[in-house]
Design an enzyme around this catalytic site. Sequence first.
Site, short mmCIF file in Angstrom:
data_model
loop_
_atom_site.label_atom_id
_atom_site.label_comp_id
_atom_site.label_asym_id
_atom_site.label_seq_id
_atom_site.Cartn_x
_atom_site.Cartn_y
_atom_site.Cartn_z
N LEU A 89 0.13 -3.07 9.03
CA LEU A 89 -0.49 -1.95 8.30
C LEU A 89 -1.69 -2.38 7.48
N TYR A 132 -14.30 1.14 10.33
CA TYR A 132 -12.88 1.50 10.39
C TYR A 132 -12.50 1.94 11.81
N ARG A 189 -9.22 10.60 -0.88
CA ARG A 189 -8.64 11.40 0.19
C ARG A 189 -8.30 12.79 -0.35
N GLY A 215 0.83 -1.21 0.00
CA GLY A 215 0.00 0.00 0.00
C GLY A 215 0.86 1.26 0.00
N ASN A 247 -4.61 -12.66 14.27
CA ASN A 247 -3.63 -13.53 13.62
C ASN A 247 -2.21 -12.98 13.74
N PHE A 298 -5.92 -5.45 -2.06
CA PHE A 298 -7.25 -4.82 -2.12
C PHE A 298 -7.11 -3.35 -2.53
N THR A 299 -6.28 -2.62 -1.83
CA THR A 299 -6.02 -1.23 -2.24
C THR A 299 -4.57 -1.03 -2.65
N THR A 359 -10.65 -7.39 8.93
CA THR A 359 -9.22 -7.14 8.73
C THR A 359 -8.61 -6.58 10.01
N TYR A 372 -2.93 -8.57 24.57
CA TYR A 372 -1.82 -9.52 24.32
C TYR A 372 -0.58 -9.09 25.11
P1 NAD Z 1 -3.43 1.66 1.77
O1 NAD Z 1 -4.84 1.31 1.46
O2 NAD Z 1 -2.60 2.20 0.66
O3 NAD Z 1 -2.67 0.41 2.40
C1 NAD Z 1 -3.30 -0.64 3.08
C2 NAD Z 1 -2.76 -1.95 2.50
O4 NAD Z 1 -3.36 -3.04 3.19
C3 NAD Z 1 -3.12 -2.12 1.03
O5 NAD Z 1 -1.95 -2.50 0.32
C4 NAD Z 1 -4.17 -3.23 1.04
O6 NAD Z 1 -4.18 -3.98 -0.16
C5 NAD Z 1 -3.76 -4.02 2.26
N1 NAD Z 1 -4.85 -4.80 2.85
C6 NAD Z 1 -6.10 -4.40 3.14
N2 NAD Z 1 -6.79 -5.41 3.70
C7 NAD Z 1 -5.93 -6.48 3.76
C8 NAD Z 1 -6.07 -7.81 4.23
N3 NAD Z 1 -7.21 -8.26 4.74
N4 NAD Z 1 -4.98 -8.62 4.12
C9 NAD Z 1 -3.82 -8.19 3.59
N5 NAD Z 1 -3.64 -6.94 3.14
C10 NAD Z 1 -4.70 -6.09 3.24
O7 NAD Z 1 -3.47 2.67 2.98
P2 NAD Z 1 -2.29 3.42 3.74
O8 NAD Z 1 -2.62 4.85 3.71
O9 NAD Z 1 -0.97 2.97 3.26
O10 NAD Z 1 -2.53 2.90 5.23
C11 NAD Z 1 -1.71 1.91 5.83
C12 NAD Z 1 -2.14 1.73 7.28
O11 NAD Z 1 -1.95 2.94 7.99
C13 NAD Z 1 -3.60 1.34 7.45
O12 NAD Z 1 -3.71 0.40 8.48
C14 NAD Z 1 -4.25 2.63 7.85
O13 NAD Z 1 -5.41 2.42 8.62
C15 NAD Z 1 -3.16 3.32 8.62
N6 NAD Z 1 -3.31 4.79 8.61
C16 NAD Z 1 -3.07 5.52 7.46
C17 NAD Z 1 -3.26 6.90 7.48
C18 NAD Z 1 -2.98 7.77 6.27
O14 NAD Z 1 -3.21 8.97 6.34
N7 NAD Z 1 -2.49 7.25 5.16
C19 NAD Z 1 -3.72 7.53 8.66
C20 NAD Z 1 -3.98 6.74 9.78
C21 NAD Z 1 -3.76 5.37 9.74
N1 UDP Z 2 -1.70 -17.57 14.32
C1 UDP Z 2 -1.11 -17.32 13.11
N2 UDP Z 2 0.23 -17.55 12.99
C2 UDP Z 2 1.00 -18.05 14.00
C3 UDP Z 2 0.36 -18.30 15.24
C4 UDP Z 2 -0.99 -18.05 15.38
O1 UDP Z 2 -1.73 -16.87 12.17
O2 UDP Z 2 2.18 -18.23 13.78
C5 UDP Z 2 -3.13 -17.29 14.47
C6 UDP Z 2 -3.90 -18.53 14.86
O3 UDP Z 2 -4.68 -18.93 13.75
C7 UDP Z 2 -4.78 -18.10 16.00
C8 UDP Z 2 -4.49 -16.62 16.21
O4 UDP Z 2 -3.29 -16.38 15.52
O5 UDP Z 2 -6.14 -18.20 15.67
C9 UDP Z 2 -4.31 -16.27 17.66
O6 UDP Z 2 -3.29 -17.06 18.20
P1 UDP Z 2 -3.17 -17.32 19.76
O7 UDP Z 2 -2.02 -18.23 19.95
O8 UDP Z 2 -3.14 -16.04 20.48
O9 UDP Z 2 -4.54 -17.98 20.13
P2 UDP Z 2 -5.14 -19.43 19.93
O10 UDP Z 2 -4.28 -20.15 18.93
O11 UDP Z 2 -5.07 -20.02 21.27
O12 UDP Z 2 -6.50 -19.16 19.44
N1 UDP Z 3 -12.46 16.56 1.54
C1 UDP Z 3 -12.83 17.56 0.66
N2 UDP Z 3 -12.80 17.28 -0.68
C2 UDP Z 3 -12.40 16.09 -1.17
C3 UDP Z 3 -12.02 15.06 -0.26
C4 UDP Z 3 -12.09 15.34 1.09
O1 UDP Z 3 -13.17 18.67 1.07
O2 UDP Z 3 -12.40 15.92 -2.42
C5 UDP Z 3 -12.48 16.86 2.99
C6 UDP Z 3 -13.20 15.85 3.85
O3 UDP Z 3 -14.57 16.14 3.92
C7 UDP Z 3 -12.49 16.02 5.18
C8 UDP Z 3 -11.07 16.38 4.78
O4 UDP Z 3 -11.14 16.84 3.44
O5 UDP Z 3 -13.04 17.10 5.90
C9 UDP Z 3 -10.09 15.22 4.89
O6 UDP Z 3 -10.65 14.12 4.20
P1 UDP Z 3 -9.90 12.75 4.02
O7 UDP Z 3 -10.90 11.77 3.49
O8 UDP Z 3 -8.66 12.96 3.25
O9 UDP Z 3 -9.44 12.34 5.47
P2 UDP Z 3 -10.21 12.14 6.88
O10 UDP Z 3 -11.59 12.70 6.79
O11 UDP Z 3 -10.18 10.68 7.10
O12 UDP Z 3 -9.35 12.91 7.81
#
Ligand code: NAD
Ligand code: UDP
Ligand code: UDP
Length: 318
Positions: free
Chosen positions: A78, A150, A191, A17, A104, A41-42, A97, A164
Amino acid sequence: MTSRRRTKRILVTGGAGFLGSHLCEQLLGQGHEVLCVDNFFTGTRRNVEHLLKNPSFELLRHDVTFPLYVEVDEIYNLACPASPIHYQFDPVQTTKTSVHGTINVLGLAKRVKAKVLQASTSEVYGDPEMHPQAEEYWGRVNPIGPRSCYDEGKRCAETLFFDYHRQHALQIKVARIFNTYGPRMHPDDGRVVSNFVVQALSNRDITVYGDGRQTRSFCYVDDLVQGLIAMMETDSRVTGPINLGNPGEFTIRELAELVVELTGSRSEIVYKPLPQDDPRQRKPDIDRATRILGWRPAIDLREGLVRTIEYFRAQITA
Ligand code: NAD
Ligand code: UDP
Ligand code: UDP
């Protein structure tokens, strides 16, 4: 300094991402081995294409809501769509997620005794009554609105991290990231920075939502990534949460005007309805980050926007 660091095996979920790809790049630059896990996904392969020829880099298509068994020393979690358009596309998957995915990742960290960092968000503060937002503030979040998958998913992920930590003595780091921008943002993820820059470069209307007086604080991606790495490097007593963001505060209207100025665009600024639950003000209090990590952003909005505009200009003309 860098050459003396021990080589570590580092997992970055969501590594293809926007933030993840910059993080993978920085970690490889420090000589570490990076395993990037993403379900695309993204994120895209294109974001990390330039890293594929590096033998220390590995890319794995995988959805974190399913278990993952790998051997690593550190994990940056992330994975999660970050923009409203994407996280509201399949809200149940978004919560899965953050919740199943985080379980996990924590289960993995527990088994291999890895340090684990959560990319949390300023959205855990919701539409805040406290300004600027400090880490002690518990937030004001709607549990049943369109942003809840979210916001509440990320809040639950923080809960899991701390449970944990208390229950299994895991080494955790929770970073609360505020709005971050820069190259490799999705051009159509809705965004504000990517929207305005793409609109300005194509001389289309710039869409300000509401009256444009709501504020945000924008952090350039390179600064943010350095903050994440600095946080991972702290000793085990530091768990966070720690806010990471740029405290410079701008109204959305000011941002629109700055983008028009820096692109030399002929775009007009137009006003559209404000989305539901759109926070009015957002600005990080980064005292904790400065005190504990010695970190503060170095790139101001003007300079960061120039770099971002350059990236999008190249994308549009490519
Ligand atoms: P992004 O969408 O570009 O990156 C997220 C990545 O996660 C993508 O590559 C997507 O394909 C992957 N992903 C989503 N669901 C998944 C799943 N179930 N399994 C594996 N991969 C999965 O967004 P970003 O801006 O790079 O954000 C990265 C992280 O930082 C996110 O967790 C986001 O919530 C957090 N974050 C970002 C911002 C920002 O301003 N960019 C602000 C606050 C928090
Ligand atoms: N898990 C994983 N990778 C690992 C170890 C655990 O993805 O290397 C996942 C596993 O499927 C489990 C979850 O992490 O459901 C939580 O693990 P934890 O040991 O905390 O709990 P438990 O296995 O007892 O549910
Ligand atoms: N916003 C806007 N025009 C756009 C996209 C977003 O005015 O085309 C505004 C949105 O309503 C918010 C701010 O910009 O007040 C930041 O939006 P963003 O989605 O980037 O981030 P977040 O709301 O998650 O902080």
